[in-house]
Enzyme design. Structure first.
Site, mmCIF file in Angstrom:
data_model
loop_
_atom_site.group_PDB
_atom_site.id
_atom_site.type_symbol
_atom_site.label_atom_id
_atom_site.label_comp_id
_atom_site.label_asym_id
_atom_site.label_seq_id
_atom_site.Cartn_x
_atom_site.Cartn_y
_atom_site.Cartn_z
ATOM 1 N N ASP A 29 30.692 19.471 14.573
ATOM 2 C CA ASP A 29 31.414 20.428 13.730
ATOM 3 C C ASP A 29 30.926 21.835 14.053
ATOM 4 O OD1 ASP A 29 32.670 21.836 11.700
ATOM 5 O OD2 ASP A 29 31.231 21.212 10.168
ATOM 6 N N ASP A 106 44.348 11.032 24.267
ATOM 7 C CA ASP A 106 44.691 9.737 23.666
ATOM 8 C C ASP A 106 46.134 9.811 23.179
ATOM 9 O OD1 ASP A 106 44.633 7.261 22.387
ATOM 10 O OD2 ASP A 106 42.588 7.576 21.658
ATOM 11 N N ASP A 207 47.354 4.148 23.564
ATOM 12 C CA ASP A 207 47.019 3.321 22.408
ATOM 13 C C ASP A 207 48.032 2.188 22.241
ATOM 14 O OD1 ASP A 207 45.378 3.123 19.833
ATOM 15 O OD2 ASP A 207 47.406 3.288 19.012
ATOM 16 N N GLU A 249 45.704 0.382 26.519
ATOM 17 C CA GLU A 249 45.048 -0.506 25.568
ATOM 18 C C GLU A 249 45.957 -1.692 25.300
ATOM 19 O OE1 GLU A 249 43.091 -0.371 21.089
ATOM 20 O OE2 GLU A 249 45.023 0.568 21.462
ATOM 21 N N HIS A 323 35.899 3.557 19.270
ATOM 22 C CA HIS A 323 36.066 4.039 17.897
ATOM 23 C C HIS A 323 36.526 2.954 16.938
ATOM 24 C CE1 HIS A 323 39.994 4.124 19.745
ATOM 25 N NE2 HIS A 323 40.529 4.149 18.542
ATOM 26 N N ASP A 324 36.990 1.819 17.460
ATOM 27 C CA ASP A 324 37.470 0.712 16.621
ATOM 28 C C ASP A 324 36.471 -0.433 16.522
ATOM 29 O OD1 ASP A 324 39.941 1.743 15.861
ATOM 30 O OD2 ASP A 324 40.950 1.002 17.648
#
Length: 547
Positions: A29, A106, A207, A249, A323-324
């Site tokens: 951040d 992505d 994705d 993916e 991330h999953d």
């Protein structure tokens, strides 16, 4: 090296590459609002250059209402204000390029947000030109067209009373599926991709791309009959116009299907993300939350089959994390006493195989899963939906939380652990999701100073893949296939043979193969001692010999 071979390697640069995945919301951040952003990524490019990666895959930063953490896109050609601006994105692409790093975007092409302009128009009437951009079926309220379920729970159909129609969504109701049967949809998508290519993007991760050819009337979500027709057209109209890295993916991929996705002729993608190995530690026929011990022998044979069957016929992505997925060191390693050793072992096993390795942010530090004490601390829609569904169904809360601690997607989404200061150096504000409390012991600042750290081990692995062609081109052979402790294999390319040998357990075990390699060069070793036949807990070594 022949001129043709050199040209081939330049075109297929991604075979030698190592990719780093960033989940922007949790990476860095820059403005104190508690959410990671593009300027935060820019500030950490020197770290990524030092690590040695060639490309950075960034999870979606497009404009989005964030119902699924950015995988619900409301505008493909704008950046969500929470992440920055298009100018920030252009600067990221340019600054990364200066460091020899390509930016991979992505792309979510199976569905959009219900706040996308197309869907807003689609709901205005059946005669609206955008209506057929999505998948609709006539019906009666309360009676869905069929019994298909959405991935995130509930029916896969949502009722729109003003149209007296249902629309189809494989994920959340806020993520309506696009109708790829409509050539106008495809043309809109191609033009958008070309627009990003013109801005200098180095590649795309697609994705759930195996679901674009869904056939809901037949209950088919992935691998529909027109899938590869659509993918070849997509590639022809976009990717083949540039030297990109593209990865699809595909949760439903088999080795035969993967050969189509990643054929050496470049007709579809550079490579495929397949998940067969990732789904082994769940009860057969049940959901990922239904935990089962890892069938280690089955894991080895699964990975070996993909190595053998794609050799010369396709190209695989190598990954343990994304991330999953939960953190691999907590999943199949040891996040306690042998955290560092097991993190290095898992890295050696993966990076020694053929394919393009992917490192998920924090993996190079050996970051672990998190155990928040209350469901209110979790942010992932899949996790929270499962919790309430199972509690309502009578499951014990302890059992539900145990599944969450093991498999929740939020395990991967806690902030990147940069240092031992407040909030791990991720933000000066309040982080959007809690920081793993172990950041004072596991962080980049400390590991960069420590020559024996997980971070330094990853740096060396990345260098080795570039120095030794055998890791890119060599033939794979699984050794000791029935051994329940040792993962061992060789890579051979005619000039060099490499042995990768790893103890997948927390106890000492013997590996007689090592004795036959006593004169070999040690390329990398996760223990500071001589290589011997008896391996320490989670010990791993890569040896090499000239043929």
């Amino acid at each position: 090296m022949t001129e043709n071979k050199a040209q081939e390697q330049q075109k297929a640069w991604w075979k030698n590459a190592v990719v780093y995945q960033i989940y922007p919301k949790s990476f860095q951040d820059s403005d104190g609002d508690g959410v990671g952003d593009i300027r935060g990524i820019i500030s950490r490019l020197d770290y990524l250059e030092e690590l040695g990666v060639d490309a950075v895959w960034i999870s979606p930063v497009y404009r989005s209402p964030q119902n699924d953490n950015g995988y619900d896109i409301s505008d493909y050609q704008d950046i969500d204000p929470m992440f920055g601006t298009l100018a920030d994105m252009d600067e990221l692409i340019a600054e990364a390029k200066k460091r020899g790093i390509r930016i991979i975007m992505d792309l979510v092409l199976n569905h959009t947000s219900d706040e996308h302009r197309w869907f807003k128009e689609a709901k205005k009437g059946k005669d609206n030109p955008y209506h057929d951009y999505y998948v609709w079926r006539d019906g009666e309220e309360g009676t869905c067209p069929n019994e298909m379920k959405a991935v995130f729970g509930g029916p896969a159909w949502d009722w729109v009373p003003e149209l007296k129609q249902y629309y189809f969504h494989q994920f959340a109701p806020e993520q309506p599926d696009l109708n790829w049967e409509n050539p106008k949809v495809r043309r809109e998508i191609y033009d958008m991709i070309l627009w990003w290519m013109d801005r200098g993007v180095g590649g795309f991760r697609l994705d759930v791309i195996d679901q674009i050819a869904k056939e809901p009337d037949r209950g088919i979500t992935n691998n529909g009959s027109r899938l590869h027709e659509f993918l070849r057209e997509l590639s022809r109209e976009t990717f083949q116009k540039g030297n990109l890295i593209t990865v699809g993916e595909a949760w439903g991929a088999t080795t035969e299907i993967a050969k189509k996705y990643s054929s050496p002729d470049g007709s579809e993608f550079s490579m495929v993300f397949q998940f067969e190995h990732i789904m082994l530690d769940q009860q057969e026929g049940k959901e990922k939350w239904d935990l089962a011990p890892l069938p280690f022998v089955k894991l080895k044979k699964c990975l070996a089959r993909w190595q053998d069957e794609l050799f010369g016929k396709g190209w695989n992505s190598l990954f343990w994390n994304n991330h999953d997925l939960p953190r691999i060191v907590s999943r199949w390693g040891d996040d306690g006493e042998y955290r560092a050793e097991s993190a290095k072992m898992l890295a050696a096993v993966l990076h020694g195989m053929q394919g393009t390795p992917y490192i998920y942010q924090g993996e190079e530090l050996g970051m672990t899963n998190v155990k928040f004490s209350d469901i209110s601390a979790y942010r992932d829609v899949e996790t929270t939906n499962m919790y309430y569904e199972r509690i309502e169904a009578g499951y014990k809360e302890d059992d539900v939380m145990r599944s969450i601690y093991a498999k929740s997607r939020d395990n991967a989404r806690t902030p990147m652990q940069w240092n031992g200061e407040t909030n791990a150096g991720f933000t000066k504000g309040t982080p959007w999701i809690g920081v793993n409390p172990n950041y004072t012991k596991i962080n980049a600042e400390d590991e960069r100073k420590d020559t024996g750290s997980v971070y330094q081990f990853y740096r060396k692995l990345i260098r080795l893949r570039k120095e030794y062609p055998v890791f890119v081109d060599g033939k794979f052979e699984l050794l000791l296939p029935e051994d329940e402790h040792i993962f061992a294999y060789t890579r051979t390319d005619g000039e060099t043979e490499a042995l990768i040998c790893a103890n997948f357990t927390g106890k000492n075990v013997k590996c007689p193969i090592i004795g036959k390699w006593k004169d070999a060069q040690v390329l990398i070793h996760n223990y500071e001692k001589e290589v011997e036949e008896e391996l320490e807990p989670y010990e791993a070594v890569i040896l090499v010999e000239c043929l």
